[in-house]
Design a protein around this motif. Structure first.
Motif, short mmCIF file in Angstrom:
data_model
loop_
_atom_site.label_atom_id
_atom_site.label_comp_id
_atom_site.label_asym_id
_atom_site.label_seq_id
_atom_site.Cartn_x
_atom_site.Cartn_y
_atom_site.Cartn_z
N TRP A 127 -42.32 -81.20 90.99
CA TRP A 127 -43.34 -80.22 90.59
C TRP A 127 -44.49 -80.91 89.88
O TRP A 127 -44.33 -81.97 89.30
CB TRP A 127 -42.76 -79.20 89.62
N SER A 128 -45.63 -80.24 89.86
CA SER A 128 -46.71 -80.71 89.00
C SER A 128 -46.44 -80.21 87.59
O SER A 128 -45.74 -79.21 87.38
CB SER A 128 -48.06 -80.17 89.49
N GLY A 129 -47.00 -80.91 86.62
CA GLY A 129 -46.88 -80.47 85.23
C GLY A 129 -47.51 -79.11 85.04
O GLY A 129 -47.03 -78.29 84.25
N GLN A 130 -48.58 -78.85 85.77
CA GLN A 130 -49.25 -77.55 85.67
C GLN A 130 -48.34 -76.42 86.15
O GLN A 130 -48.30 -75.36 85.54
CB GLN A 130 -50.54 -77.55 86.50
N TYR A 131 -47.61 -76.66 87.23
CA TYR A 131 -46.70 -75.62 87.74
C TYR A 131 -45.61 -75.34 86.71
O TYR A 131 -45.30 -74.18 86.41
CB TYR A 131 -46.09 -76.02 89.08
N LEU A 132 -45.01 -76.40 86.16
CA LEU A 132 -43.97 -76.20 85.16
C LEU A 132 -44.51 -75.41 83.97
O LEU A 132 -43.86 -74.49 83.48
CB LEU A 132 -43.41 -77.54 84.69
N ASN A 133 -45.70 -75.74 83.51
CA ASN A 133 -46.30 -75.00 82.40
C ASN A 133 -46.50 -73.53 82.74
O ASN A 133 -46.27 -72.66 81.91
CB ASN A 133 -47.61 -75.64 81.95
N ARG A 134 -46.91 -73.26 83.97
CA ARG A 134 -47.07 -71.85 84.38
C ARG A 134 -45.74 -71.12 84.39
O ARG A 134 -45.65 -69.97 83.98
CB ARG A 134 -47.74 -71.76 85.75
N VAL A 135 -44.68 -71.81 84.82
CA VAL A 135 -43.35 -71.20 84.85
C VAL A 135 -42.87 -70.88 83.44
O VAL A 135 -42.46 -69.77 83.15
CB VAL A 135 -42.33 -72.10 85.60
#
Length: 91
Positions: free
Chosen positions: A39-47
């Motif tokens: 995953w991208s770090g951005q995706y994890l943050n959104r989750v």
């Protein structure tokens, strides 16, 4: 490492349980956790921040990467975070 004892933690949401996995599996490193799952770090943050819903894809990715993590615990918060494998022949 995961303790296998959820009585120490009262986790109310999948996001909370993912945060616990980040701490347990990568020492709190969101970057490493995201990379482990592709995953991208951005995706994890959104989750984990609630701007992206936690659908089945994050659950599946976690269970595929760390098969000892209980899907039931991750989805519903029931039982232990570590799934014990039993041999059906012993039952």
């Amino acid at each position: 490492m995961l303790t296998g004892n959820t009585t120490l933690f009262f986790m109310t949401t999948v996001k909370d349980r993912i945060k616990l996995l980040i701490d347990s599996l990568t020492g709190g490193s969101k970057t490493k956790f995201a990379a482990e799952l592709g995953w991208s770090g951005q995706y994890l943050n959104r989750v984990i921040n609630g701007t992206s819903g936690v659908g089945m894809q994050p659950i599946i990715a976690n269970v595929k990467r760390w098969p000892f993590v209980s899907a039931t615990w991750l989805i519903m918060g029931n039982g232990d975070e570590v799934e014990e494998k039993t041999d059906a022949r012993q039952q």
